[in-house]
Design a protein around this motif. Structure first.
Motif, PDB file in Angstrom:
ATOM      1  N   ILE A 295      42.749  44.607   0.886  1.00  0.00           N
ATOM      2  CA  ILE A 295      43.568  43.289   1.517  1.00  0.00           C
ATOM      3  C   ILE A 295      43.062  42.556   2.541  1.00  0.00           C
ATOM      4  CG2 ILE A 295      46.170  42.960   1.876  1.00  0.00           C
ATOM      5  CD1 ILE A 295      46.557  45.972  -0.128  1.00  0.00           C
ATOM      6  N   MET A 296      43.114  41.335   2.729  1.00  0.00           N
ATOM      7  CA  MET A 296      42.916  40.488   4.339  1.00  0.00           C
ATOM      8  C   MET A 296      44.083  39.721   4.259  1.00  0.00           C
ATOM      9  SD  MET A 296      39.748  39.044   2.058  1.00  0.00           S
ATOM     10  CE  MET A 296      40.360  38.197   0.649  1.00  0.00           C
ATOM     11  N   GLN A 297      43.720  39.913   5.789  1.00  0.00           N
ATOM     12  CA  GLN A 297      45.154  39.618   6.459  1.00  0.00           C
ATOM     13  C   GLN A 297      44.550  38.951   7.443  1.00  0.00           C
ATOM     14  OE1 GLN A 297      47.019  43.440   6.581  1.00  0.00           O
ATOM     15  NE2 GLN A 297      48.805  42.157   6.640  1.00  0.00           N
ATOM     16  N   SER A 298      44.464  37.500   8.405  1.00  0.00           N
ATOM     17  CA  SER A 298      44.563  36.903   9.319  1.00  0.00           C
ATOM     18  C   SER A 298      45.698  36.863  10.357  1.00  0.00           C
ATOM     19  CB  SER A 298      43.705  35.032   9.026  1.00  0.00           C
ATOM     20  OG  SER A 298      43.794  34.721  10.075  1.00  0.00           O
ATOM     21  N   THR A 299      45.180  37.337  11.027  1.00  0.00           N
ATOM     22  CA  THR A 299      46.449  37.591  11.806  1.00  0.00           C
ATOM     23  C   THR A 299      46.480  37.088  13.391  1.00  0.00           C
ATOM     24  OG1 THR A 299      48.589  38.540  12.048  1.00  0.00           O
ATOM     25  CG2 THR A 299      46.165  40.192  12.441  1.00  0.00           C
ATOM     26  N   SER A 300      47.243  37.138  14.200  1.00  0.00           N
ATOM     27  CA  SER A 300      47.623  36.945  15.245  1.00  0.00           C
ATOM     28  C   SER A 300      48.458  38.077  16.233  1.00  0.00           C
ATOM     29  CB  SER A 300      47.808  35.662  16.000  1.00  0.00           C
ATOM     30  OG  SER A 300      47.685  35.017  17.419  1.00  0.00           O
ATOM     31  N   VAL A 301      48.489  38.635  17.283  1.00  0.00           N
ATOM     32  CA  VAL A 301      48.996  39.590  18.373  1.00  0.00           C
ATOM     33  C   VAL A 301      49.114  38.990  19.541  1.00  0.00           C
ATOM     34  CG1 VAL A 301      49.192  41.518  19.111  1.00  0.00           C
ATOM     35  CG2 VAL A 301      48.460  41.658  16.990  1.00  0.00           C
ATOM     36  N   SER A 302      50.710  38.817  19.348  1.00  0.00           N
ATOM     37  CA  SER A 302      51.187  37.870  21.227  1.00  0.00           C
ATOM     38  C   SER A 302      51.066  38.958  22.553  1.00  0.00           C
ATOM     39  CB  SER A 302      52.603  37.571  21.471  1.00  0.00           C
ATOM     40  OG  SER A 302      53.148  38.602  21.248  1.00  0.00           O
ATOM     41  N   SER A 303      50.756  37.928  23.337  1.00  0.00           N
ATOM     42  CA  SER A 303      50.909  38.616  24.257  1.00  0.00           C
ATOM     43  C   SER A 303      52.183  39.881  25.276  1.00  0.00           C
ATOM     44  CB  SER A 303      50.818  37.607  25.734  1.00  0.00           C
ATOM     45  OG  SER A 303      51.998  36.806  25.970  1.00  0.00           O
ATOM     46  N   ALA A 304      53.041  39.248  23.971  1.00  0.00           N
ATOM     47  CA  ALA A 304      54.003  40.847  24.500  1.00  0.00           C
ATOM     48  C   ALA A 304      53.611  42.159  22.904  1.00  0.00           C
ATOM     49  CB  ALA A 304      55.209  40.290  24.089  1.00  0.00           C
ATOM     50  N   GLY A 305      52.730  41.393  22.331  1.00  0.00           N
ATOM     51  CA  GLY A 305      52.385  42.795  21.486  1.00  0.00           C
ATOM     52  C   GLY A 305      53.067  42.250  19.962  1.00  0.00           C
ATOM     53  N   SER A 306      53.412  41.510  19.780  1.00  0.00           N
ATOM     54  CA  SER A 306      54.177  41.232  18.165  1.00  0.00           C
ATOM     55  C   SER A 306      53.309  40.183  17.228  1.00  0.00           C
ATOM     56  CB  SER A 306      55.898  40.450  18.102  1.00  0.00           C
ATOM     57  OG  SER A 306      55.620  39.111  19.084  1.00  0.00           O
ATOM     58  N   PHE A 307      52.878  40.517  15.834  1.00  0.00           N
ATOM     59  CA  PHE A 307      52.551  39.916  15.287  1.00  0.00           C
ATOM     60  C   PHE A 307      52.545  38.369  15.252  1.00  0.00           C
ATOM     61  CE2 PHE A 307      51.428  44.244  13.437  1.00  0.00           C
ATOM     62  CZ  PHE A 307      50.190  43.534  13.139  1.00  0.00           C
TER      63      PHE A 307
END
Length: 512
Positions: free
Chosen positions: A226-238
């Motif tokens: 299961i491949m997920q390209s994601t990003s985490v904000s400076s506040a710590g949310s996806f």
């Protein structure tokens, strides 16, 4: 239309609670041992698993389980209820503090707090899915690619209220061996809930000799990715929007079965000379191109909805969001799969080594069959033809000029067809530089042409999701069999789920 289907005509703020849980339910005991060797920040597994008593298994009986640092989701064991196999799922919320040091990230999953177990079924099996929603938000669970009645499909009509349970039942009627998946499909909330980790794999075995000739020992030589390209904000949310991927302070991450390949390449060692990898792009917006780091060839054996007509030797494989593909490797020594991730305008975000695969096998498997599947060409002589234009007006995403962001709009603009109808659709991407893709619920489709060219490769197989490049058209054909309903609808939409949430979706009514 029933009033119950109109309760999600708005977007609700996230109210996912924080709940830390111990490692027990999602990953098997072999994966637990492997995860103990992973350094801090490389995996969700330290904090994302269930506390319920669901029984799971790690690998097929009498097979030697794969080892390495790659987490492998457990198979979900069904209970028997008068001949019906009952699979119990529970949505759960939690947090992760190891993915990025100093950040507490809100997560969610099925029977765990990130991702979910693999469900394996066979054609003709009577099943029921008992889904309990312990989140503070309503949700849905859609069986992506499953041929199922619209009332059980898990679209935005099938709301599971916070604290509620939904129990769709069906007899598996796929007719093909395939790799499917399950995930939320609420109106305006899909991207947020999928980004948190609500996704799992659904495998169908059709009992065919061709499927049996491939590796089928789950967790041993048959491995989900299961491949997920994601990003985490400076506040710590996806990230749940396109802008959030590139916002100031955001950190890009590439996850494989919940482990961060960005921080450390997952490893997989199999005790067999041949391994089947089931690839799912569960990313919100990004396409993923998979290749071997040395540029060598590997074998694709299935697309979204079925085995291919014949094994396909390829050197790279592009998978848009929601798509699946099955590949076979016969590693000599260690080989590395590399993922190149591209955004909605096809700009490269990054390249990452997503998995190292090695084999200790001394077995000598038979050659792969020359023929894997026989696909009868649909006759479109008397087919209904339609054109769907995918476009955007700023951030508003449209199909035929319609942004379907409420159930009232969905109802008023539903596509109407009839049981057993054969149809031929032209899907045109009118956006100037944005890549879209197209997913159809209920039935798979055959590809007639891509940008005017005769289909080749994986497009010769059954599909349910396909990428449509800017300024081009894809022509597909399908037949609506078995299920009709005058109240519940299926969906057709872009499976960039941010685009879906922003309106690029229509309802489809199959009438009796």
């Amino acid at each position: 239309m029933a009033d119950a289907r109109n309760i999600i005509n708005h977007r609700k703020p996230s109210r996912f609670p924080t709940r830390r849980q111990v490692l027990a339910g999602t990953f098997g005991f072999g994966a637990l041992a492997a995860l103990a060797r992973i350094g801090s920040g490389t995996s969700f597994a330290e904090e994302t698993t269930a506390t319920d008593t669901t029984v799971t298994t790690t690998a097929t009986t009498n097979a030697t389980a794969a080892t390495g640092t790659l987490p492998i989701p457990d198979l979900l064991t069904a209970t028997d209820d008068g001949g019906v196999s009952v699979f119990a799922l529970e949505t759960q919320a939690g947090t992760n503090t190891t993915l990025i040091s100093g950040k507490t990230i809100t997560t969610a999953g099925f029977n765990s707090t990130f991702l979910g177990p693999t469900i394996q079924v066979t054609d003709g099996q009577a099943v029921r899915f008992d889904i309990t929603n312990t989140l503070d938000d309503e949700t849905t669970v859609h069986w992506h690619g499953l041929h199922i009645a619209p009332s059980e499909d898990g679209g935005p009509q099938n709301i599971i209220e916070a604290g509620g349970t939904w129990s769709p039942a069906t007899t598996i009627n796929q007719g093909e061996a395939c790799t499917l998946w399950y995930h939320p499909h609420g109106l305006g909330t899909t991207a947020e809930q999928v980004s948190l980790g609500l996704a799992g794999m659904l495998i169908v075995d059709d009992g065919s000799a061709a499927n049996a000739a491939l590796p089928t020992a789950y967790g041993a030589d048959d491995i989900p990715l299961i491949m997920q390209s994601t990003s985490v904000s400076s506040a710590g949310s996806f990230a749940a929007t396109n802008a959030a991927f590139t916002a100031s302070g955001a950190t890009l991450k590439f996850l494989v079965n919940g482990m961060s390949a960005t921080d450390e390449t997952p490893t997989l060692s199999v005790a067999y000379s041949r391994v089947r990898l089931r690839l799912l792009n569960a990313s919100l917006t990004d396409s993923i191109t998979v290749a071997l780091s040395d540029g060598g060839a590997f074998t694709q054996v299935a697309s979204d909805a079925a085995l291919l007509p014949e094994p396909l030797s390829i050197t790279s494989l592009r998978i848009s969001p929601g798509e699946r593909a099955e590949i076979v490797l016969e590693p000599s020594g260690t080989v590395t799969l590399r993922a190149t991730v591209r955004n909605t305008t096809n700009g490269t975000r990054y390249t990452v080594s997503m998995l190292e695969v090695s084999s200790t096998g001394t077995d000598t498997p038979d050659a792969l069959p020359d023929t894997l599947n026989t696909i009868t060409d649909l006759d479109t002589t008397d087919a209904t033809t339609r054109t769907f234009t995918l476009s955007n007006s700023g951030a508003s995403m449209l199909i035929n000029g319609i942004a379907a962001t409420t159930m009232d709009i969905m109802d008023a603009n539903a596509i109407m067809t009839t049981l057993d109808a054969v149809e031929k659709w032209t899907i045109t991407n009118a956006s100037t530089n944005i890549y879209h893709n197209f997913h159809l619920h209920d039935v798979p489709f055959q590809v007639v042409s891509v940008a005017g060219a005769t289909p080749t490769g994986a497009n010769l197989g059954w599909r349910d999701t396909i990428e449509v490049a800017p300024g081009t058209s894809v022509v597909i054909k399908m037949q609506f069999t078995d299920y009709a309903d005058n109240e519940y609808m299926y969906m057709l939409h872009c499976h960039n789920v941010v685009h879906e949430d922003d309106g690029m979706m229509l309802g489809l009514m199959v009438m009796s």
